[in-house]
Enzyme design. Structure first.
Site, short mmCIF file in Angstrom:
data_model
loop_
_atom_site.label_atom_id
_atom_site.label_comp_id
_atom_site.label_asym_id
_atom_site.label_seq_id
_atom_site.Cartn_x
_atom_site.Cartn_y
_atom_site.Cartn_z
N LYS A 188 0.96 -1.25 0.13
CA LYS A 188 -0.21 -0.06 -0.16
C LYS A 188 0.92 1.19 0.00
O LYS A 188 2.08 1.06 0.44
CB LYS A 188 -0.90 -0.12 1.34
CG LYS A 188 -2.23 0.79 1.03
CD LYS A 188 -3.38 -0.06 0.72
CE LYS A 188 -4.38 0.60 0.61
NZ LYS A 188 -5.70 -0.03 0.13
N GLY A 244 -22.65 4.58 -0.52
CA GLY A 244 -21.69 5.10 -1.46
C GLY A 244 -21.86 3.95 -2.69
O GLY A 244 -22.67 3.34 -3.00
N VAL A 272 -20.07 1.06 -3.08
CA VAL A 272 -20.45 -0.15 -2.95
C VAL A 272 -21.72 -0.08 -2.27
O VAL A 272 -22.43 -1.16 -2.81
CB VAL A 272 -19.47 -0.73 -1.93
CG1 VAL A 272 -19.48 -2.24 -1.60
CG2 VAL A 272 -18.13 -0.72 -2.39
P1 NAD Z 1 -17.75 5.79 -0.65
O1 NAD Z 1 -16.88 6.81 -0.30
O2 NAD Z 1 -18.19 5.82 -2.03
O3 NAD Z 1 -19.09 5.57 0.13
C1 NAD Z 1 -19.03 5.75 1.58
C2 NAD Z 1 -20.34 6.17 1.97
O4 NAD Z 1 -20.40 6.25 3.45
C3 NAD Z 1 -20.60 7.51 1.80
O5 NAD Z 1 -21.98 7.63 1.18
C4 NAD Z 1 -20.73 8.33 2.97
O6 NAD Z 1 -21.49 9.45 2.87
C5 NAD Z 1 -20.98 7.26 3.80
N1 NAD Z 1 -20.70 7.65 5.21
C6 NAD Z 1 -19.52 8.21 5.86
N2 NAD Z 1 -19.38 8.16 7.19
C7 NAD Z 1 -20.63 7.83 7.56
C8 NAD Z 1 -21.13 7.57 8.93
N3 NAD Z 1 -20.34 7.79 10.02
N4 NAD Z 1 -22.36 6.89 8.89
C9 NAD Z 1 -23.04 6.54 7.91
N5 NAD Z 1 -22.53 6.81 6.51
C10 NAD Z 1 -21.44 7.17 6.31
O7 NAD Z 1 -17.00 4.47 -0.43
P2 NAD Z 1 -17.05 3.00 -1.18
O8 NAD Z 1 -16.09 2.82 -2.20
O9 NAD Z 1 -18.62 2.81 -1.05
O10 NAD Z 1 -16.46 1.93 0.04
C11 NAD Z 1 -17.09 1.66 1.04
C12 NAD Z 1 -16.35 1.00 1.91
O11 NAD Z 1 -15.77 -0.23 1.55
C13 NAD Z 1 -15.24 1.94 2.51
O12 NAD Z 1 -14.79 1.51 3.89
C14 NAD Z 1 -13.97 1.17 1.45
O13 NAD Z 1 -12.61 1.42 2.25
C15 NAD Z 1 -14.40 -0.28 1.45
N6 NAD Z 1 -14.01 -0.71 0.17
C16 NAD Z 1 -14.35 -0.34 -0.86
C17 NAD Z 1 -13.81 -0.96 -2.17
C18 NAD Z 1 -14.29 -0.60 -3.17
O14 NAD Z 1 -14.08 -1.09 -4.46
N7 NAD Z 1 -14.92 0.75 -3.52
C19 NAD Z 1 -13.30 -2.18 -2.05
C20 NAD Z 1 -12.81 -2.75 -0.74
C21 NAD Z 1 -13.07 -2.21 0.43
#
Ligand code: NAD
Length: 367
Positions: A94, A196, A198
């Site tokens: 990373k 978000g 995912v």
């Molecule tokens: P994103 O930033 O698109 O979505 C995150 C959502 O969470 C946003 O809508 C935000 O408003 C909301 N949020 C933030 N703080 C919050 C809280 N305290 N309470 C409720 N909602 C809250 O992120 P993403 O790409 O959808 O990823 C979501 C999670 O999955 C992250 O932790 C990320 O590290 C993990 N992840 C994502 C991927 C990927 O392919 N995108 C892969 C592995 C892990």
């Protein structure tokens, strides 16, 4: 971030690198600096036994360098286990860039960062993480081939989030099979925290299967949009950890299973996308087990994204990425079984399965 667990003062008392709390036999840590562009980055290579260390680059306004170092140490270790348990021939790495992605990220800085990545000759392969966009990976790609998550027009695999959501859905179905004897989610009450990239796709899968979905997010606009589009309820209580649901799906931030929430959760299953859901993997994993809550380890079921970018290295197509992601269902069932048989938490079991794979490869290499 690590500061949630250890105070800044405590971090600074430790030896600067190898004595840090998140140091876990990392192979190489590279500090990168360029005066002209203002680049300050750290690349963490945790383990390369199974293959090159692949993991995203995060740009974040860290409070100080200790925090950045511990973040890269912790995140790179996580990638080792994520790829190992997913059966990929990848190691864990990373990178973090210290700074504000909104105001300090420039193409020159990203190119310089790409040159540092290139200097490692493929031992580390980068990708997107927080603060990065596909176009930033394209800029890195101008100076090095050791980058994934580039635009589809450049031969990349595109947005990984829908594939991540599919894997989480598969992991959740496996958890239902293990807990209820059937993997059907029809009629199950599922709370999705964070809608978000995912979370929204997960909502789509769940609604199509007939689950009763409740959504929570800090962004009211998103809540209104997703609620209207999929016909799902918005969580209306004061404390979502007390919500009476069958399944809790953390898809926002890490460390939501912590001292304050772990005894409130009444769900039968926890299965979501967020990284590092357990604030303390030993303490909170154990409490969940004692309370009879089946926890689907985050790094096991959110591997769809890395499986998707791995396609760029192994040159397989989207259909193959989806097939491999679907297999998260089988792997999850095996790990739940293994945990019960060996009296481990599911998190410990997944770590052990990953570590065993690494040890086996090491033995083969030594022959
Ligand atoms: P994103 O930033 O698109 O979505 C995150 C959502 O969470 C946003 O809508 C935000 O408003 C909301 N949020 C933030 N703080 C919050 C809280 N305290 N309470 C409720 N909602 C809250 O992120 P993403 O790409 O959808 O990823 C979501 C999670 O999955 C992250 O932790 C990320 O590290 C993990 N992840 C994502 C991927 C990927 O392919 N995108 C892969 C592995 C892990």
């Amino acid at each position: 971030m690590i500061a949630e667990v250890v105070s800044q003062k405590e971090l600074q008392k430790m030896d600067p690198v190898f004595g840090q709390v998140s140091f876990d036999n990392h192979e190489q840590i590279v500090f990168c600096h360029d005066k002209d562009t203002g680049l300050k980055a750290i690349i963490g290579i945790h383990n390369t036994v199974l293959g090159p260390a692949l993991g995203g680059t995060r740009m974040w306004n860290y409070t100080n360098e200790w925090e950045a170092l511990n973040d890269v140490l912790r995140l790179s270790r996580g990638m080792t286990f994520k790829s190992a348990v997913a059966g990929l021939n990848l190691g864990g790495g990373k990178a973090v860039i210290i700074g504000d992605a909104k105001t300090q990220k420039t193409p020159e800085l990203m190119r310089k960062f790409g040159e540092f990545v290139h200097s490692l000759s493929g031992k580390y392969i980068t990708a997107e993480d927080v603060g990065m966009k596909t176009e930033d990976m394209d800029t890195v790609h101008d100076v090095t081939p050791y980058v994934t998550g580039i635009s589809e027009s450049r031969g990349g695999s595109g947005n990984p989030s829908p594939v991540t959501a599919y894997g989480v859905y598969m992991g959740m179905k496996a958890a239902a099979k293990f807990k209820y004897g059937s993997d059907s989610l029809r009629g199950k009450k599922v709370l999705v925290q964070g809608i978000g990239h995912v979370g929204e796709t997960l909502v789509d899968f769940l609604v199509k299967e007939g689950a009763e979905v409740i959504i929570a997010d800090i962004n009211q606009e998103r809540l209104n949009e997703v609620s209207a589009q999929y016909g799902v309820k918005i969580y209306a209580g004061n404390d979502l950890y007390t919500a009476e649901v069958d399944i809790y799906a953390p898809c926002a931030l890490g460390a939501t299973i912590n001292d304050s929430s772990v005894y409130k959760i009444t769900a039968d299953i926890i299965a979501g996308a967020a990284n590092n859901q357990l604030a303390d993997e030993n303490v909170h994993g154990k409490i969940l087990q004692e309370r009879g809550i089946l926890y689907a380890p985050d790094f096991l079921i959110n591997a769809g994204g890395i499986i998707n970018v791995y396609a760029e290295i192994e040159k397989y197509d989207k259909a193959e990425a989806l097939r491999r992601t679907e297999n998260i269902y089988n792997t999850s069932l095996e790990i739940f079984d293994y945990a019960v048989k060996n009296k481990l938490t599911t998190h410990q079991a997944a770590l052990l399965v990953a570590q065993n794979r690494i040890n086996e490869r090491k033995k083969e290499m030594a022959k």
